[in-house]
Design a protein around this motif. Structure first.
Motif, PDB file in Angstrom:
ATOM      1  N   GLU A 181      33.837  28.579  40.710  1.00  0.00           N
ATOM      2  CA  GLU A 181      34.399  28.396  39.379  1.00  0.00           C
ATOM      3  C   GLU A 181      33.261  28.286  38.367  1.00  0.00           C
ATOM      4  O   GLU A 181      33.423  27.751  37.287  1.00  0.00           O
ATOM      5  CB  GLU A 181      35.277  27.136  39.309  1.00  0.00           C
ATOM      6  CG  GLU A 181      36.535  27.183  40.146  1.00  0.00           C
ATOM      7  CD  GLU A 181      37.710  27.905  39.486  1.00  0.00           C
ATOM      8  OE1 GLU A 181      37.533  28.463  38.387  1.00  0.00           O
ATOM      9  OE2 GLU A 181      38.791  27.917  40.103  1.00  0.00           O
ATOM     10  N   SER A 191      38.036  23.770  42.492  1.00  0.00           N
ATOM     11  CA  SER A 191      39.453  23.854  42.136  1.00  0.00           C
ATOM     12  C   SER A 191      40.169  24.282  43.406  1.00  0.00           C
ATOM     13  O   SER A 191      39.522  24.772  44.336  1.00  0.00           O
ATOM     14  CB  SER A 191      39.685  24.880  41.031  1.00  0.00           C
ATOM     15  OG  SER A 191      39.791  26.179  41.581  1.00  0.00           O
ATOM     16  N   LYS A 229      45.573  27.827  46.704  1.00  0.00           N
ATOM     17  CA  LYS A 229      46.876  28.045  46.062  1.00  0.00           C
ATOM     18  C   LYS A 229      47.263  29.516  46.141  1.00  0.00           C
ATOM     19  O   LYS A 229      48.438  29.844  46.273  1.00  0.00           O
ATOM     20  CB  LYS A 229      46.917  27.488  44.640  1.00  0.00           C
ATOM     21  CG  LYS A 229      46.059  28.154  43.592  1.00  0.00           C
ATOM     22  CD  LYS A 229      46.348  27.511  42.216  1.00  0.00           C
ATOM     23  CE  LYS A 229      45.440  28.054  41.134  1.00  0.00           C
ATOM     24  NZ  LYS A 229      45.804  27.584  39.788  1.00  0.00           N
ATOM     25  N   GLN A 238      42.876  18.114  37.715  1.00  0.00           N
ATOM     26  CA  GLN A 238      43.603  19.257  37.178  1.00  0.00           C
ATOM     27  C   GLN A 238      45.084  19.136  37.504  1.00  0.00           C
ATOM     28  O   GLN A 238      45.446  18.659  38.586  1.00  0.00           O
ATOM     29  CB  GLN A 238      43.119  20.565  37.821  1.00  0.00           C
ATOM     30  CG  GLN A 238      41.809  21.076  37.294  1.00  0.00           C
ATOM     31  CD  GLN A 238      41.498  22.480  37.804  1.00  0.00           C
ATOM     32  OE1 GLN A 238      42.086  22.956  38.777  1.00  0.00           O
ATOM     33  NE2 GLN A 238      40.555  23.133  37.151  1.00  0.00           N
ATOM     34  N   HIS A 248      36.124  34.089  34.113  1.00  0.00           N
ATOM     35  CA  HIS A 248      37.079  33.066  34.554  1.00  0.00           C
ATOM     36  C   HIS A 248      36.753  32.726  36.012  1.00  0.00           C
ATOM     37  O   HIS A 248      36.106  31.755  36.301  1.00  0.00           O
ATOM     38  CB  HIS A 248      38.489  33.632  34.395  1.00  0.00           C
ATOM     39  CG  HIS A 248      39.548  32.594  34.437  1.00  0.00           C
ATOM     40  ND1 HIS A 248      39.542  31.491  33.625  1.00  0.00           N
ATOM     41  CD2 HIS A 248      40.661  32.485  35.193  1.00  0.00           C
ATOM     42  CE1 HIS A 248      40.598  30.741  33.891  1.00  0.00           C
ATOM     43  NE2 HIS A 248      41.292  31.323  34.837  1.00  0.00           N
ATOM     44  N   HIS A 249      37.183  33.538  36.935  1.00  0.00           N
ATOM     45  CA  HIS A 249      36.714  33.495  38.311  1.00  0.00           C
ATOM     46  C   HIS A 249      36.990  34.860  38.929  1.00  0.00           C
ATOM     47  O   HIS A 249      37.710  35.672  38.338  1.00  0.00           O
ATOM     48  CB  HIS A 249      37.320  32.332  39.116  1.00  0.00           C
ATOM     49  CG  HIS A 249      38.810  32.233  39.037  1.00  0.00           C
ATOM     50  ND1 HIS A 249      39.637  33.268  39.375  1.00  0.00           N
ATOM     51  CD2 HIS A 249      39.614  31.233  38.630  1.00  0.00           C
ATOM     52  CE1 HIS A 249      40.890  32.888  39.196  1.00  0.00           C
ATOM     53  NE2 HIS A 249      40.900  31.669  38.725  1.00  0.00           N
ATOM     54  N   GLY A 290      44.159  30.102  32.915  1.00  0.00           N
ATOM     55  CA  GLY A 290      44.589  30.721  34.155  1.00  0.00           C
ATOM     56  C   GLY A 290      44.612  32.221  34.006  1.00  0.00           C
ATOM     57  O   GLY A 290      44.113  32.780  33.020  1.00  0.00           O
ATOM     58  N   ARG A 294      46.459  37.150  39.075  1.00  0.00           N
ATOM     59  CA  ARG A 294      45.433  37.353  40.105  1.00  0.00           C
ATOM     60  C   ARG A 294      45.451  38.785  40.617  1.00  0.00           C
ATOM     61  O   ARG A 294      46.487  39.456  40.603  1.00  0.00           O
ATOM     62  CB  ARG A 294      45.675  36.436  41.304  1.00  0.00           C
ATOM     63  CG  ARG A 294      46.139  35.054  40.980  1.00  0.00           C
ATOM     64  CD  ARG A 294      45.178  34.288  40.106  1.00  0.00           C
ATOM     65  NE  ARG A 294      45.687  32.922  39.889  1.00  0.00           N
ATOM     66  CZ  ARG A 294      45.176  32.073  39.035  1.00  0.00           C
ATOM     67  NH1 ARG A 294      44.165  32.419  38.255  1.00  0.00           N
ATOM     68  NH2 ARG A 294      45.669  30.860  38.922  1.00  0.00           N
TER      69      ARG A 294
HETATM   70  N1  ASP Z   1      41.255  27.657  39.100  1.00  0.00           N
HETATM   71  C1  ASP Z   1      41.185  27.892  37.693  1.00  0.00           C
HETATM   72  C2  ASP Z   1      40.255  26.900  37.023  1.00  0.00           C
HETATM   73  O1  ASP Z   1      39.914  25.887  37.602  1.00  0.00           O
HETATM   74  C3  ASP Z   1      42.510  27.840  37.017  1.00  0.00           C
HETATM   75  C4  ASP Z   1      43.386  28.976  37.410  1.00  0.00           C
HETATM   76  O2  ASP Z   1      42.955  30.136  37.273  1.00  0.00           O
HETATM   77  O3  ASP Z   1      44.514  28.711  37.807  1.00  0.00           O
HETATM   78  O4  ASP Z   1      39.861  27.092  35.903  1.00  0.00           O
END
Ligand code: ASP
Length: 599
Positions: A182, A204, A209, A242, A456-457, A494, A497
């Motif tokens: 992250e 995270s 998830k 979170q 973002h990721h 967010g 994905r």
């Molecule tokens: N995992 C992401 C974050 O910590 C949030 C996400 O993309 O749901 O920013």
């Protein structure tokens, strides 16, 4: 001597009695806020987390023994008092919920005594932060912190209830896991069984998830502790909470819809604020162009104006130099501030330099229409007039300009805009301006690492229409990512994905991972994608920030029971700390402290 409960029951909290209970017998328990001994009468303010009630001791009611005991009471003693609710004999105290009553005590127990606390337990304490944090358990007794912590509990309850109603499942994911990128450093936990191997604490629950979506749970949430080992800037904590969620079979509008209703519900229920829906949306590009920030505070104007075309070819080398180097020139109009003293303008220049500007050009439009400016001598009358016109400058306005690479211009003017608004006190603090910022860039170039990194990721889906640019112009690819912003603070973010293996592999490739690397680190996700994966998306809020804004606190420390300080240590417990040599031996770890490592 401290007495014990011995079957005694508290009947209510201190402020759960009122004038309607006059004549009733109640038992309250709490801490002594203050005591006044008037000789034949003793008054004690007793405090619990609900507030304060006045206790009245007289010998007739409490007896000789009881009265003697009451005379020994000091601040922060813990008492149990049973008595009759009475109309207050003295003046009514309008600042207290129980200001018109008192408890005439018939029996008293001192449940524990207290030393004199190192600072007074009262609202708006002026005590230094370090002392407060060293004695956090006392600090947490203060009514303002208690209010914050109680509100935080209400917020999480409301969130849980709403998400449950919406069909979300609360599922816990591991703390001891594998590193999820992250963008921060990971906290590692050494394994004793597998010496030389480490667990990573989650930055995270992102990967878990997503896997839960692969497993068919379709709506997940978790109030999840996350750990990021960052050099602690400003208001960050190494561990934070979170509100994390993920949904299957959805697109952006579905995620936004459920979250808008969540926000509206929580704000209404907890602090009685109406959040008008839908929440406005703005693309990242527009946010940067207008506000110089990806988390714009829309409670005030002072928007940025791009004057690059207007000053192109002018005589001022700072402007033209920046343009020739591929950058831009932009400005903000500080209405009615042409008369700002030179000292204050200089302070703004220093502020701009502090956030990376090479300098700051200014122009005051005087009341008589003449200009006072740091660069007027380099430009013709016509050029100046065109510039002022472009900036919608009127007599009395102060115009500030930055010229540099566009990223830097945004940073400088975006930062100045906030700084000036704070200085001039023009922000309406009663407003709660929410905003969705959408279409973020997928990647940003890291000069430090010499490669693109995920903004973002790495699991964020590129926008369909930009996918074809991923090799030729990666920087131009926009992402299906969204942030929720409140009053200039990023509350959460967010994305949709990637759920196709080939796109995910491509993404890793663009980020500079070899296929081997990618499988080594994220093979479990890429493999999961081979067995039927639903399109999915999610979002996570920073709960600490959310609560901070809801209670109007200045720092997330004020809404976290046991926060750490800037260097990630805990002043109360002294964590982190050294451990026994035998513990290290068991883990197969040798300490080799490099010079300067603790700086
Ligand atoms: N995992 C992401 C974050 O910590 C949030 C996400 O993309 O749901 O920013």
């Amino acid at each position: 001597m401290a007495e014990s409960m011995k079957g005694l029951k508290r009947t209510c909290r201190c402020t759960e009695v009122s004038a309607a209970d006059i004549g009733k017998e109640v038992t309250v328990m709490g801490w002594v806020q203050k005591r006044r001994n008037l000789g034949s009468l003793i008054f004690v303010d007793l405090r619990d987390r609900s507030g304060i009630i006045q206790l009245l001791f007289n010998e007739d009611e409490v007896g000789e023994e009881g009265y003697k005991k009451a005379a020994t009471i000091r601040n922060e003693f813990v008492l149990a008092a049973t008595g009759i609710v009475n109309k207050r004999g003295g003046e009514v105290n309008a600042s207290l919920k129980t200001g018109d009553i008192e408890l005439v005590v018939k029996s008293l127990r001192i449940l524990s005594e207290s030393e004199t606390p190192p600072f007074p337990i009262e609202e708006n304490s002026q005590t230094k932060d370090d002392l407060r944090l060293k004695y956090r358990y006392l600090d947490l007794r203060r009514p303002d912190l208690q209010k914050n912590i109680m509100l935080r509990s209400k917020v999480t309850m409301a969130i849980r209830q709403f998400l449950d109603e919406e069909g979300f499942l609360e599922i816990e994911t591991p703390m001891l896991g594998k590193s999820t990128p992250e963008g921060a450093r990971t906290y590692l936990v050494p394994s004793r069984v597998h010496q030389g191997s480490f667990y990573a604490l989650p930055q995270s629950p992102q990967l878990y998830k997503q896997l839960l979506m692969c497993s068919g749970y379709d709506r997940y949430f978790q109030i999840a502790r996350c750990f990021r080992d960052e050099d602690l800037r400003a208001d960050r904590q190494p561990e934070f909470t979170q509100v994390d969620m993920e949904l299957s079979f959805v697109d952006i509008d579905d995620v936004i819809d459920v979250n808008e209703r969540l926000i509206a519900r929580v704000f209404k229920e907890i602090i009685d604020i109406d959040v008008p829906l839908p929440i406005p949306r703005m693309t990242w590009q527009e946010a940067m162009d207008r506000f110089g920030s990806d988390k714009p505070d829309t409670r005030f104007g002072m928007e940025l104006t791009d004057v690059t075309d207007t000053v192109k070819g002018c005589g001022f080398g700072v402007f033209t130099g920046a343009i020739d180097a591929g950058g831009s020139v932009r400005g903000i109009n500080v209405k009615g501030q042409a008369g700002m003293p030179r000292k204050k303008i200089d302070a703004l220049v220093d502020f701009a330099k502090g956030i990376g500007a090479k300098g700051l050009a200014y122009l005051c439009v005087n009341e008589d229409g003449t200009y006072k400016s740091s660069f007027a001598k380099f430009m013709t009358e016509d050029e100046l007039r065109a510039l002022v016109e472009k900036m919608k400058g009127e007599p009395g306005d102060l115009l500030l300009f930055a010229a540099d690479k566009t990223d830097m211009v945004w940073t400088v003017l975006g930062g100045l805009r906030i700084e000036i608004a704070k200085n001039l006190d023009i922000i309406d603090k009663s407003k709660f301006n929410f905003l969705w910022v959408t279409e973020f860039p997928l990647l940003e170039y890291s000069e430090e690492e010499g490669r693109y990194v995920a903004m973002h990721h790495p699991f964020t889906m590129p926008m369909d229409e930009d996918l074809e640019l991923i090799d030729s112009d990666p920087g131009a690819v926009r992402a299906k990512a969204y942030d929720i912003v409140l009053n200039g603070t990023e509350l959460g973010g967010g994305s949709i994905r990637i759920h196709q293996n080939d796109v995910q592999e491509k993404m890793f490739e663009v980020l500079g991972f070899s296929k081997e690397d990618a499988y080594d680190r994220f093979g479990f996700l890429l493999n999961a994608f081979k067995y039927g994966v639903p399109p999915h998306a999610g979002l996570a809020y920073g709960l600490d920030r959310l609560v901070m804004l809801m209670v109007g606190a200045d720092s997330i420390r004020d809404v976290i029971a046991f926060p750490k300080v800037k260097d990630a240590s805990c002043l109360m417990t002294d964590a982190p700390n050294t451990v026994e040599a035998s513990q290290l031996e068991e883990l197969g770890i040798k300490i080799d402290i490099r010079e300067g490592a603790d700086e």
